[in-house]
Design a protein around this motif. Structure first.
Motif, PDB file in Angstrom:
ATOM      1  N   ILE A  19      -9.292  -7.348 -42.065  1.00 45.10           N
ATOM      2  CA  ILE A  19      -9.387  -6.087 -41.316  1.00 45.10           C
ATOM      3  C   ILE A  19     -10.812  -5.535 -41.432  1.00 45.10           C
ATOM      4  CG2 ILE A  19      -8.679  -3.663 -41.287  1.00 45.10           C
ATOM      5  CD1 ILE A  19      -5.883  -4.642 -42.234  1.00 45.10           C
ATOM      6  N   GLY A  20     -11.319  -5.486 -42.662  1.00 45.04           N
ATOM      7  CA  GLY A  20     -12.655  -4.936 -42.882  1.00 45.04           C
ATOM      8  C   GLY A  20     -13.722  -5.737 -42.157  1.00 45.04           C
ATOM      9  N   ASP A  21     -13.581  -7.045 -42.178  1.00 43.51           N
ATOM     10  CA  ASP A  21     -14.565  -7.907 -41.528  1.00 43.51           C
ATOM     11  C   ASP A  21     -14.532  -7.700 -40.011  1.00 43.51           C
ATOM     12  OD1 ASP A  21     -16.533 -10.061 -42.083  1.00 43.51           O
ATOM     13  OD2 ASP A  21     -15.254 -11.205 -40.712  1.00 43.51           O
ATOM     14  N   ALA A  22     -13.326  -7.547 -39.475  1.00 45.15           N
ATOM     15  CA  ALA A  22     -13.210  -7.320 -38.031  1.00 45.15           C
ATOM     16  C   ALA A  22     -13.869  -5.992 -37.655  1.00 45.15           C
ATOM     17  CB  ALA A  22     -11.738  -7.324 -37.615  1.00 45.15           C
ATOM     18  N   VAL A  23     -13.656  -4.973 -38.463  1.00 47.08           N
ATOM     19  CA  VAL A  23     -14.270  -3.669 -38.188  1.00 47.08           C
ATOM     20  C   VAL A  23     -15.790  -3.787 -38.264  1.00 47.08           C
ATOM     21  CG1 VAL A  23     -14.545  -1.301 -39.030  1.00 47.08           C
ATOM     22  CG2 VAL A  23     -12.276  -2.343 -38.968  1.00 47.08           C
TER      23      VAL A  23
ATOM     24  N   LYS B 101     -14.919 -15.734 -54.492  1.00 48.55           N
ATOM     25  CA  LYS B 101     -16.082 -15.671 -53.605  1.00 48.55           C
ATOM     26  C   LYS B 101     -16.042 -16.848 -52.630  1.00 48.55           C
ATOM     27  CE  LYS B 101     -20.859 -14.372 -54.405  1.00 48.55           C
ATOM     28  NZ  LYS B 101     -21.879 -14.151 -55.450  1.00 48.55           N
ATOM     29  N   ARG B 102     -15.690 -18.002 -53.158  1.00 50.14           N
ATOM     30  CA  ARG B 102     -15.574 -19.183 -52.308  1.00 50.14           C
ATOM     31  C   ARG B 102     -14.477 -18.965 -51.265  1.00 50.14           C
ATOM     32  NH1 ARG B 102     -11.958 -22.650 -52.173  1.00 50.14           N
ATOM     33  NH2 ARG B 102     -11.051 -22.322 -54.229  1.00 50.14           N
ATOM     34  N   GLN B 103     -13.363 -18.369 -51.679  1.00 50.74           N
ATOM     35  CA  GLN B 103     -12.265 -18.138 -50.735  1.00 50.74           C
ATOM     36  C   GLN B 103     -12.659 -17.154 -49.638  1.00 50.74           C
ATOM     37  OE1 GLN B 103      -9.239 -17.123 -53.748  1.00 50.74           O
ATOM     38  NE2 GLN B 103      -7.983 -18.707 -52.812  1.00 50.74           N
ATOM     39  N   LEU B 104     -13.378 -16.098 -50.035  1.00 55.51           N
ATOM     40  CA  LEU B 104     -13.811 -15.117 -49.040  1.00 55.51           C
ATOM     41  C   LEU B 104     -14.715 -15.771 -48.011  1.00 55.51           C
ATOM     42  CD1 LEU B 104     -14.516 -11.989 -51.291  1.00 55.51           C
ATOM     43  CD2 LEU B 104     -12.722 -12.220 -49.565  1.00 55.51           C
ATOM     44  N   GLU B 105     -15.619 -16.618 -48.504  1.00 58.16           N
ATOM     45  CA  GLU B 105     -16.538 -17.289 -47.596  1.00 58.16           C
ATOM     46  C   GLU B 105     -15.782 -18.222 -46.655  1.00 58.16           C
ATOM     47  OE1 GLU B 105     -20.543 -19.916 -48.015  1.00 58.16           O
ATOM     48  OE2 GLU B 105     -20.461 -17.805 -48.526  1.00 58.16           O
ATOM     49  N   ALA B 106     -14.770 -18.926 -47.219  1.00 54.07           N
ATOM     50  CA  ALA B 106     -14.002 -19.861 -46.398  1.00 54.07           C
ATOM     51  C   ALA B 106     -13.210 -19.120 -45.320  1.00 54.07           C
ATOM     52  CB  ALA B 106     -13.057 -20.672 -47.277  1.00 54.07           C
ATOM     53  N   TRP B 107     -12.919 -17.872 -45.557  1.00 48.84           N
ATOM     54  CA  TRP B 107     -12.209 -17.056 -44.570  1.00 48.84           C
ATOM     55  C   TRP B 107     -13.166 -16.571 -43.473  1.00 48.84           C
ATOM     56  CZ3 TRP B 107      -8.622 -14.588 -48.629  1.00 48.84           C
ATOM     57  CH2 TRP B 107      -7.285 -14.674 -48.225  1.00 48.84           C
ATOM     58  N   GLY B 108     -14.451 -16.790 -43.716  1.00 47.11           N
ATOM     59  CA  GLY B 108     -15.438 -16.292 -42.762  1.00 47.11           C
ATOM     60  C   GLY B 108     -15.685 -14.809 -42.904  1.00 47.11           C
ATOM     61  N   VAL B 109     -15.275 -14.241 -44.042  1.00 40.13           N
ATOM     62  CA  VAL B 109     -15.486 -12.818 -44.293  1.00 40.13           C
ATOM     63  C   VAL B 109     -16.892 -12.653 -44.872  1.00 40.13           C
ATOM     64  CG1 VAL B 109     -14.746 -10.874 -45.704  1.00 40.13           C
ATOM     65  CG2 VAL B 109     -13.049 -12.371 -44.673  1.00 40.13           C
ATOM     66  N   CYS B 110     -17.694 -11.815 -44.238  1.00 39.00           N
ATOM     67  CA  CYS B 110     -19.103 -11.724 -44.619  1.00 39.00           C
ATOM     68  C   CYS B 110     -19.445 -10.398 -45.286  1.00 39.00           C
ATOM     69  CB  CYS B 110     -19.986 -11.885 -43.382  1.00 39.00           C
ATOM     70  SG  CYS B 110     -19.970 -13.556 -42.758  1.00 39.00           S
TER      71      CYS B 110
ATOM     72  N   GLN C 220     -15.953   4.095 -43.315  1.00 42.15           N
ATOM     73  CA  GLN C 220     -14.598   3.556 -43.232  1.00 42.15           C
ATOM     74  C   GLN C 220     -14.254   2.880 -44.541  1.00 42.15           C
ATOM     75  OE1 GLN C 220     -12.293   3.751 -40.407  1.00 42.15           O
ATOM     76  NE2 GLN C 220     -11.110   3.418 -42.262  1.00 42.15           N
ATOM     77  N   TYR C 221     -13.252   3.412 -45.212  1.00 43.65           N
ATOM     78  CA  TYR C 221     -12.779   2.816 -46.454  1.00 43.65           C
ATOM     79  C   TYR C 221     -11.453   2.142 -46.147  1.00 43.65           C
ATOM     80  CZ  TYR C 221     -12.425   2.579 -51.598  1.00 43.65           C
ATOM     81  OH  TYR C 221     -12.382   2.162 -52.909  1.00 43.65           O
TER      82      TYR C 221
END
Length: 842
Positions: A58-62, A109-118, A540-541
């Motif tokens: 959600i946060g990444d999309a925003v 951190k690896r999982q977040l990156e694999a999700w494409g979350v930046c 936005q929190y």
RNA sequence: GCCGGAGUGGCGGAACGGUAGACGCAGCAGACUCAAAAUCUGCCGAGGGCAACCUCGUGGGGGUUCGAUUCCCUCCUCCGGCACCA
């Protein structure tokens, strides 16, 4: 370009691109278009599951959407890295908390990156690192200086089986969250932050938070629990033996002073500090002491249980009702709580249900002082207390008043006579921050025989956590058994002294991390006011509803204190709050729905799903599950649908690559379009309008994605033949580009790739979010629905600019409508332009 | 007990007071295929009718309105928070 959707090739490539291009590095200088997008930083527990993912997706999309709207977006990430689980793991497995924590951070951190979350990883903060907790300790010292930190005795939650204190949130229904043992109260010297001093401001400023969900504001208001009432002192009837008393009277608090003339006895909590002295050497002493002893062994659960009959004993003492001078007995009972009010209550059995039950049980007198509107209340008919409003009776000068009127008058009278007055009471209590635990920030004070509690001088911060500490759970902080840590000279007198062995609650760490992100490497201060004032509050929190009270209240408290100290220039940290619902999963055992969690054993790992379907599919499905503020059920079957959709988008671009390429630079021209082309052109712009509305409003990504799916369906009805007309290609290309742009916050990898395939320079984040063209939304003809008596009886297609009279005439002429009007008279016709005609018959 | 939130197909869920069930999942039928997968097409709330169509239907009941999933009252159920709070 390949025919099949090559997510395994695309995704790592674009993740590298974003990382190397610093796509998410905020522009520190220009804050005119700043957008601080914050996700609650996670506790690094082993690994993430798809339930955690919702928050980050959600946060990444925003963040991606705001970037495309031209905002200077700041999205940092860090780790709430102190806490019990790492220490418990150390007790069990012997792996030091530091090691397991950093290993978990690397995994997540690896999982977040694999999700494409930046994120802007340059700003990463880790609360268990000395360069962070040094400042947590510094804040403690500042709080101490201002009298906002103090040490006092308090009852804490104690789990006998784990031999440790538990945080409030680790006590579930009176049981230990981990081992289900009964939690008991224990008196210990503890450190507190004076949150109660800010109770009123924390309550008042909730009204400023119009970007917060109403329910979170309500929960906080309930938690603070402001209650207005009256304080009054009951004088003690002196002892017959002439012995001295520890106090002249017993203060109590009530919200129902209007019932005071019906007060027939008083009750004290067993823990009341004066109780033992009041009964010293009386015949009742033994019984009272036994009662106190028994109450102290009971768990809070047992004491609060509704089924349990309230017990009590007479103390042998009497007190004077200050309003009518009556001497009434003083009892002690476990239905009065020391931690609320003054620990003593006036008992009015006629008008309070609990007092009623107690008086009935022990044969205490009952006296009516409020009459119902019919004035029909009679003691002999009553089966329970009358707690409603009514008329004050048998109450001296106040008789005859309505009880709500009587309250302020009677309160004023107490002030006038000097035995009481108005009082505001809060349910909120001071924040207990001591933990008898190792894996937290050490509380930076030193205990000296001569000087007492001495703060660690600022220059000596951080007080470093020692390594090689033994973790046996004994109830004492492991630090206390580490001589190298404990033994220090007193900073004031130089004589041997001992360090404080408690560490701080991890909620202290998370109460200011959002400020540290702004200047994460600053060495001589925790924060820079200029930078904070420019970037704060958080725009936005985003986080889980489970933090609705604790974390969000503590962070607000910290912000207010820092503001009062002049360290920052704002008093609320989070302008807009979004609380996402939990992801649940049906249990294979009992078929019931449970929150996805490791302890329930129903977690779904993103790793396997990303390997099988790709990150974009997992992201799209996670958002498509349902409205993000509501709980959602994860169903592995549904993910196929998301994957199918992305594959379809990919294939449409591939299949039509020649036409799409040929249409580069062609602009759709409404005047040259045929009907099918105009429909797709309109659909394209309708989709832009609707998706943009979903992005700006309530974050209803599920319906945004549904709209984009509709647009792709519409594209299939207007496919471009390789040798087809230029308009067809231009309209189709515009639709395809729109799909790619609109989908990019949700499925960024495939969007980036297709954006390049469509002939654009890499970097869709730098592209403009599309704008809906109002001209494209207009129609030449509209279908008008015709209702007769509220039921749809026909439709008629008319020019969009047809006048009311023409619309009405056409509607009445529709065969299906005419049939239903036969033999009836038309009473009323309502014309809603462009939509419908509603006909009511007589 | 008090304070919130929610009840819509087999399922997840859509619907500025204006065609209820968009979109997706599951299912059924068909096309392609030797076959399967993938893909594509169609059907898919309930009842009635050969059909055009008709009736019912957004937890129950009532109200406002030409028109109510949407607004008001009331009741029921579920979820969440607080709760011996004086």
């Amino acid at each position: 370009m390949q025919e099949e959707y090559p997510f395994r090739d695309i995704e790592p490539r674009w993740q590298r691109h974003w990382r190397e291009a610093g796509a998410f590095r905020a522009d520190a200088g220009d804050t005119s278009r700043k957008f601080y997008c914050l996700m609650m930083f996670p506790y690094p527990s082993s690994a993430l599951h798809v339930g955690h993912g919702r928050n980050y997706i959600i946060g990444d999309a925003v963040a991606r959407y705001k970037k495309m709207r031209g905002a200077n977006v700041l999205t940092p990430m860090g780790w709430d890295a102190f806490g019990l689980p790492a220490e418990n793991a150390a007790i069990k497995s012997g792996v030091p908390p530091r090691d397991s924590t950093f290993r978990n951070i690397a995994t997540m951190k690896r999982q977040l990156e694999a999700w494409g979350v930046c994120y802007d990883w340059d700003r990463e903060v880790t609360s268990c690192k000395p360069d962070y907790y040094r400042w947590t300790q510094w804040f403690f010292l500042k709080f101490l200086e201002r009298g906002l930190a103090y040490k006092g005795k308090a009852a804490v939650n104690w789990c006998p089986s784990c031999a440790t204190v538990l945080a409030n949130e680790q006590v579930v229904n009176g049981l230990c969250e981990r081992c289900d043992s009964r939690v008991v109260a224990r008196q210990l010297e503890q450190w507190f932050f004076r949150t109660t001093q800010y109770a009123q401001r924390l309550l008042d400023d909730l009204s400023l938070l119009d970007g917060w969900p109403e329910r979170v504001r309500t929960m906080q208001a309930n938690w603070i629990g402001r209650s207005e009432g009256t304080r009054m002192d009951f004088a003690l009837v002196p002892r017959e033996d002439g012995a001295a008393d520890p106090c002249a009277g017993v203060p109590c608090f009530t919200t129902r002073v209007d019932t005071i003339y019906g007060c027939t006895y008083m009750v004290m909590a067993p823990e009341h500090p004066h109780l033992k002295a009041l009964v010293a050497n009386l015949p009742q002493e033994r019984e009272v002491r036994e009662f106190i002893a028994r109450a102290s062994t009971e768990s809070s659960l047992e004491r609060a249980s509704e089924s349990l009959e309230k017990r009590g004993v007479f103390t042998g003492r009497r007190v004077i009702n200050p309003y009518n001078g009556a001497a009434i007995p003083l009892w002690v009972s476990d239905y009065v709580l020391m931690e609320y009010g003054t620990g003593a209550v006036m008992a009015v059995p006629a008008h309070d249900t609990r007092d009623w039950a107690f008086a009935k049980k022990y044969g205490l007198p009952i006296s009516i002082s409020i009459q119902n509107p019919a004035r029909s209340l009679r003691l002999e008919d009553m089966t329970d207390a009358y707690a409603e409003d009514g008329v004050v009776v048998d109450s001296g000068p106040f008789s005859g008043l309505h009880n709500r009127e009587a309250i302020p008058r009677m309160t004023a009278w107490a002030a006038e006579k000097g035995f009481g007055g108005p009082m505001v009471h809060y349910r909120l209590r001071d924040w207990l921050i001591s933990r008898q635990r190792y894996w937290g920030a050490p509380i930076p004070v030193i205990h000296c025989q001569a000087c007492g509690v001495v703060p660690v001088p600022e220059k000596d911060l951080p007080v470093l956590l020692p390594e090689n500490v033994e973790f046996r759970p004994t109830g004492e902080s492991p630090l206390a058994r580490c001589p190298a840590f404990m033994n220090v000279p007193c900073p004031r007198c130089g004589r041997p002294a001992r360090r404080e062995s408690d560490t701080m609650d991890t909620f202290v760490d998370s109460s200011w991390y959002f400020l540290r992100y702004l200047t994460p490497r600053l060495e001589n201060a925790p924060l820079d006011r200029r930078v904070c004032d420019a970037w704060m509050p958080v725009d936005q929190y985003i986080g889980g509803i489970e933090h609705a009270i604790l974390h969000l209240l503590y962070a607000r408290f910290f912000t207010k204190v820092l503001c009062d100290m002049g360290l920052i220039g704002f008093s609320e940290p989070f302008a807009h709050l979004f609380t996402q619902g939990m992801i649940c999963k049906r249990s294979e055992k009992d078929g019931l729905l449970y929150k996805m969690s490791k302890s329930k054993g129903n977690v779904v790992s993103p790793d396997r799903l990303i390997a099988q379907y790709g990150a974009d599919t997992v992201r799209l499905y996670t958002l498509f599950l349902g409205p993000p503020e509501k709980d959602a059920e994860w169903d592995d079957r549904g993910i196929e649908g998301a994957h199918r959709f992305l594959r379809r988008v990919w294939r449409r671009v591939y299949e039509n690559r020649d036409a799409l390429r040929a249409a580069r630079g062609l602009r759709p021209d409404p005047d040259a379009m045929d009907a099918a082309e105009r429909d797709l052109h309109r659909k394209t712009h309708e989709t832009i309008r609707q998706v943009t509305r979903d992005m700006e409003g309530a974050f209803h990504f599920n319906s945004a994605i549904a709209r984009i799916m509709e647009l792709v369906n519409a594209m299939d009805a207007c496919g471009p033949a390789a040798d087809g007309g230029a308009q067809r290609k231009a309209v189709y290309r515009a639709a395809a580009e729109t799909v790619v742009l609109l989908i990019s916050p949700f499925a960024p990898h495939v969007a980036e790739e297709l954006w390049v395939q469509l002939g654009h320079a890499p970097g869709i984040l730098a592209a403009d979010w599309p704008a809906a063209d109002h001209a494209a939304l207009s129609r030449d003809e509209v279908e008008i629905v015709v209702q007769v008596n509220g039921k749809v009886r026909g439709r008629v297609t008319l020019p969009a600019d047809a006048g009311r009279a023409a619309v009405e005439r056409a509607a009445l002429d529709v065969p299906g409508v005419r049939k239903h009007l036969e033999g009836r008279t038309v009473r009323k016709v309502v014309v809603v332009p462009g939509r419908l005609v509603s006909i009511a018959t007589g």
